[in-house]
Motif scaffolding. Structure first.
Motif, PDB file in Angstrom:
ATOM      1  N   GLU A   1     -54.289 -35.679  64.092  1.00 27.85           N
ATOM      2  CA  GLU A   1     -53.363 -36.688  63.563  1.00 27.85           C
ATOM      3  C   GLU A   1     -52.072 -36.036  63.084  1.00 27.85           C
ATOM      4  OE1 GLU A   1     -55.486 -38.741  60.499  1.00 27.85           O
ATOM      5  OE2 GLU A   1     -56.890 -39.658  61.912  1.00 27.85           O
ATOM      6  N   GLU A   2     -52.213 -34.908  62.376  1.00 28.87           N
ATOM      7  CA  GLU A   2     -51.024 -34.208  61.879  1.00 28.87           C
ATOM      8  C   GLU A   2     -50.167 -33.706  63.041  1.00 28.87           C
ATOM      9  OE1 GLU A   2     -52.572 -31.187  59.292  1.00 28.87           O
ATOM     10  OE2 GLU A   2     -53.266 -32.653  57.816  1.00 28.87           O
ATOM     11  N   THR A   3     -50.823 -33.196  64.065  1.00 30.21           N
ATOM     12  CA  THR A   3     -50.096 -32.716  65.241  1.00 30.21           C
ATOM     13  C   THR A   3     -49.404 -33.880  65.937  1.00 30.21           C
ATOM     14  OG1 THR A   3     -51.672 -30.918  65.541  1.00 30.21           O
ATOM     15  CG2 THR A   3     -50.325 -31.485  67.441  1.00 30.21           C
ATOM     16  N   GLY A   4     -50.099 -35.000  66.075  1.00 31.83           N
ATOM     17  CA  GLY A   4     -49.495 -36.186  66.688  1.00 31.83           C
ATOM     18  C   GLY A   4     -48.293 -36.686  65.908  1.00 31.83           C
ATOM     19  N   ALA A   5     -48.411 -36.689  64.564  1.00 30.88           N
ATOM     20  CA  ALA A   5     -47.285 -37.118  63.732  1.00 30.88           C
ATOM     21  C   ALA A   5     -46.101 -36.172  63.904  1.00 30.88           C
ATOM     22  CB  ALA A   5     -47.709 -37.188  62.268  1.00 30.88           C
ATOM     23  N   LEU A   6     -46.376 -34.878  63.973  1.00 28.68           N
ATOM     24  CA  LEU A   6     -45.310 -33.891  64.167  1.00 28.68           C
ATOM     25  C   LEU A   6     -44.631 -34.087  65.524  1.00 28.68           C
ATOM     26  CD1 LEU A   6     -43.784 -31.386  63.180  1.00 28.68           C
ATOM     27  CD2 LEU A   6     -45.594 -30.003  64.207  1.00 28.68           C
ATOM     28  N   ILE A   7     -45.436 -34.300  66.557  1.00 24.94           N
ATOM     29  CA  ILE A   7     -44.872 -34.537  67.889  1.00 24.94           C
ATOM     30  C   ILE A   7     -44.020 -35.809  67.880  1.00 24.94           C
ATOM     31  CG2 ILE A   7     -45.459 -35.158  70.280  1.00 24.94           C
ATOM     32  CD1 ILE A   7     -47.893 -33.252  69.978  1.00 24.94           C
ATOM     33  N   GLY A   8     -44.534 -36.865  67.219  1.00 22.41           N
ATOM     34  CA  GLY A   8     -43.774 -38.111  67.125  1.00 22.41           C
ATOM     35  C   GLY A   8     -42.445 -37.922  66.411  1.00 22.41           C
ATOM     36  N   HIS A   9     -42.453 -37.144  65.331  1.00 21.29           N
ATOM     37  CA  HIS A   9     -41.230 -36.867  64.580  1.00 21.29           C
ATOM     38  C   HIS A   9     -40.228 -36.099  65.443  1.00 21.29           C
ATOM     39  CE1 HIS A   9     -38.636 -35.990  61.201  1.00 21.29           C
ATOM     40  NE2 HIS A   9     -38.705 -34.703  61.509  1.00 21.29           N
ATOM     41  N   VAL A  10     -40.691 -35.072  66.125  1.00 21.28           N
ATOM     42  CA  VAL A  10     -39.807 -34.278  66.993  1.00 21.28           C
ATOM     43  C   VAL A  10     -39.257 -35.154  68.115  1.00 21.28           C
ATOM     44  CG1 VAL A  10     -39.749 -32.355  68.649  1.00 21.28           C
ATOM     45  CG2 VAL A  10     -40.875 -32.067  66.421  1.00 21.28           C
ATOM     46  N   LEU A  11     -40.121 -35.991  68.682  1.00 21.94           N
ATOM     47  CA  LEU A  11     -39.677 -36.884  69.755  1.00 21.94           C
ATOM     48  C   LEU A  11     -38.613 -37.857  69.249  1.00 21.94           C
ATOM     49  CD1 LEU A  11     -39.965 -37.834  72.675  1.00 21.94           C
ATOM     50  CD2 LEU A  11     -41.752 -39.383  71.890  1.00 21.94           C
TER      51      LEU A  11
ATOM     52  N   ARG B   1     -36.502 -37.434  66.821  1.00 27.26           N
ATOM     53  CA  ARG B   1     -35.255 -36.687  66.641  1.00 27.26           C
ATOM     54  C   ARG B   1     -34.590 -36.409  67.990  1.00 27.26           C
ATOM     55  NH1 ARG B   1     -35.582 -32.026  62.336  1.00 27.26           N
ATOM     56  NH2 ARG B   1     -33.400 -32.006  62.964  1.00 27.26           N
ATOM     57  N   ALA B   2     -35.419 -36.085  68.991  1.00 26.61           N
ATOM     58  CA  ALA B   2     -34.861 -35.826  70.324  1.00 26.61           C
ATOM     59  C   ALA B   2     -34.252 -37.104  70.905  1.00 26.61           C
ATOM     60  CB  ALA B   2     -35.941 -35.272  71.254  1.00 26.61           C
ATOM     61  N   LEU B   3     -34.925 -38.241  70.719  1.00 25.38           N
ATOM     62  CA  LEU B   3     -34.396 -39.516  71.211  1.00 25.38           C
ATOM     63  C   LEU B   3     -33.104 -39.875  70.482  1.00 25.38           C
ATOM     64  CD1 LEU B   3     -37.716 -41.574  71.528  1.00 25.38           C
ATOM     65  CD2 LEU B   3     -36.360 -40.571  73.393  1.00 25.38           C
ATOM     66  N   ASP B   4     -33.060 -39.603  69.168  1.00 29.57           N
ATOM     67  CA  ASP B   4     -31.828 -39.842  68.401  1.00 29.57           C
ATOM     68  C   ASP B   4     -30.675 -39.021  68.972  1.00 29.57           C
ATOM     69  OD1 ASP B   4     -33.122 -41.556  66.674  1.00 29.57           O
ATOM     70  OD2 ASP B   4     -33.370 -40.057  65.070  1.00 29.57           O
ATOM     71  N   ARG B   5     -30.931 -37.751  69.200  1.00 29.41           N
ATOM     72  CA  ARG B   5     -29.876 -36.870  69.698  1.00 29.41           C
ATOM     73  C   ARG B   5     -29.436 -37.251  71.107  1.00 29.41           C
ATOM     74  NH1 ARG B   5     -31.036 -30.724  68.733  1.00 29.41           N
ATOM     75  NH2 ARG B   5     -28.965 -30.637  69.654  1.00 29.41           N
TER      76      ARG B   5
ATOM     77  N   GLN C   1     -36.250 -48.842  75.550  1.00 27.11           N
ATOM     78  CA  GLN C   1     -36.709 -47.569  76.104  1.00 27.11           C
ATOM     79  C   GLN C   1     -37.352 -46.702  75.025  1.00 27.11           C
ATOM     80  OE1 GLN C   1     -33.200 -45.976  77.991  1.00 27.11           O
ATOM     81  NE2 GLN C   1     -34.010 -46.496  80.025  1.00 27.11           N
ATOM     82  N   ARG C   2     -36.750 -46.687  73.857  1.00 26.59           N
ATOM     83  CA  ARG C   2     -37.281 -45.894  72.745  1.00 26.59           C
ATOM     84  C   ARG C   2     -38.680 -46.395  72.371  1.00 26.59           C
ATOM     85  NH1 ARG C   2     -34.366 -42.915  68.873  1.00 26.59           N
ATOM     86  NH2 ARG C   2     -35.671 -42.375  67.108  1.00 26.59           N
ATOM     87  N   ALA C   3     -38.846 -47.711  72.260  1.00 23.75           N
ATOM     88  CA  ALA C   3     -40.151 -48.293  71.926  1.00 23.75           C
ATOM     89  C   ALA C   3     -41.177 -47.948  72.996  1.00 23.75           C
ATOM     90  CB  ALA C   3     -40.023 -49.803  71.763  1.00 23.75           C
ATOM     91  N   LEU C   4     -40.759 -47.995  74.262  1.00 25.14           N
ATOM     92  CA  LEU C   4     -41.662 -47.663  75.356  1.00 25.14           C
ATOM     93  C   LEU C   4     -42.090 -46.200  75.284  1.00 25.14           C
ATOM     94  CD1 LEU C   4     -43.133 -48.426  77.953  1.00 25.14           C
ATOM     95  CD2 LEU C   4     -41.033 -47.866  79.213  1.00 25.14           C
ATOM     96  N   VAL C   5     -41.165 -45.305  74.995  1.00 28.64           N
ATOM     97  CA  VAL C   5     -41.497 -43.877  74.874  1.00 28.64           C
ATOM     98  C   VAL C   5     -42.534 -43.673  73.774  1.00 28.64           C
ATOM     99  CG1 VAL C   5     -40.592 -41.623  74.182  1.00 28.64           C
ATOM    100  CG2 VAL C   5     -39.351 -42.992  75.854  1.00 28.64           C
ATOM    101  N   HIS C   6     -42.360 -44.307  72.626  1.00 29.91           N
ATOM    102  CA  HIS C   6     -43.312 -44.167  71.523  1.00 29.91           C
ATOM    103  C   HIS C   6     -44.683 -44.728  71.895  1.00 29.91           C
ATOM    104  CE1 HIS C   6     -41.028 -42.311  68.306  1.00 29.91           C
ATOM    105  NE2 HIS C   6     -39.983 -43.048  68.681  1.00 29.91           N
ATOM    106  N   THR C   7     -44.706 -45.858  72.592  1.00 27.50           N
ATOM    107  CA  THR C   7     -45.970 -46.467  73.021  1.00 27.50           C
ATOM    108  C   THR C   7     -46.705 -45.542  73.986  1.00 27.50           C
ATOM    109  OG1 THR C   7     -45.073 -48.681  72.748  1.00 27.50           O
ATOM    110  CG2 THR C   7     -47.014 -48.475  74.164  1.00 27.50           C
ATOM    111  N   VAL C   8     -45.979 -45.042  74.979  1.00 29.40           N
ATOM    112  CA  VAL C   8     -46.587 -44.152  75.980  1.00 29.40           C
ATOM    113  C   VAL C   8     -47.065 -42.858  75.329  1.00 29.40           C
ATOM    114  CG1 VAL C   8     -46.109 -42.779  78.046  1.00 29.40           C
ATOM    115  CG2 VAL C   8     -45.326 -45.154  77.919  1.00 29.40           C
TER     116      VAL C   8
END
Length: 155
Positions: free
Chosen positions: A108-118, A120-124, A131-138
């Motif tokens: 769970e912690e790893t998944g949360a970290l990956i989600g956070h990094v993702l 930030r990458a989507l923001d940048r 598209q952003r919602a779809l990326v998070h769902t996938v």
């Protein structure tokens, strides 16, 4: 005397091989330690099961006399008894350490970290909206799929 020297030499060579393997591989992460404990538990159970089948296949309980008034059970029975004890100890350790729950928390912690990094990458990258919602769902679906027990995932 020669046999004792040969055993010492073999032990020294084994220690050197292990030291070299550790040096090359590096230290285990916390997650890898938990995985190794689970693997050890699985090996203990498998070894106990192999020995159980051997004992069940014994056609006669044979005894060997070592001297007046002493008897020794067949080696298969002795190995099986040891395997039962060791398996119980390893499984007790796995249960007391609650390894499956610890692994789930790490995942769970790893998944949360990956989600956070993702995020930030989507923001940048300037990705917003649908598209952003779809990326998070996938991402969530793929992380669940990878985390399923005993599932081999091809990368």
């Amino acid at each position: 005397m020669v046999a004792k020297a040969e055993r010492r030499l073999a032990a020294h060579q084994a220690e050197e091989m292990v030291s070299e393997a550790v040096r090359i591989r590096g230290p285990l992460s916390y997650s890898e330690v938990l995985d190794e404990l689970l693997r050890t538990a699985a090996l203990a159970v498998a070894w106990r099961d192999v020995l159980e089948a051997k004992v069940v296949d014994l056609q006669a309980w044979r005894y060997a006399a070592d001297g007046p008034g002493t008897e020794q059970l067949r080696s298969e029975v002795a190995l099986f008894e040891r395997a039962i004890d060791r398996t119980a100890r390893v499984l007790d350790l796995v249960a007391r350490l609650d390894i499956h729950q610890r692994k789930a928390r790490l995942n769970e912690e790893t998944g949360a970290l990956i989600g956070h990094v993702l995020s930030r990458a989507l923001d940048r990258a300037g990705i917003t909206g649908e598209q952003r919602a779809l990326v998070h769902t996938v991402l969530a679906e793929e992380l669940r799929r990878v985390g399923e027990p005993d599932r081999k995932v091809r990368v």
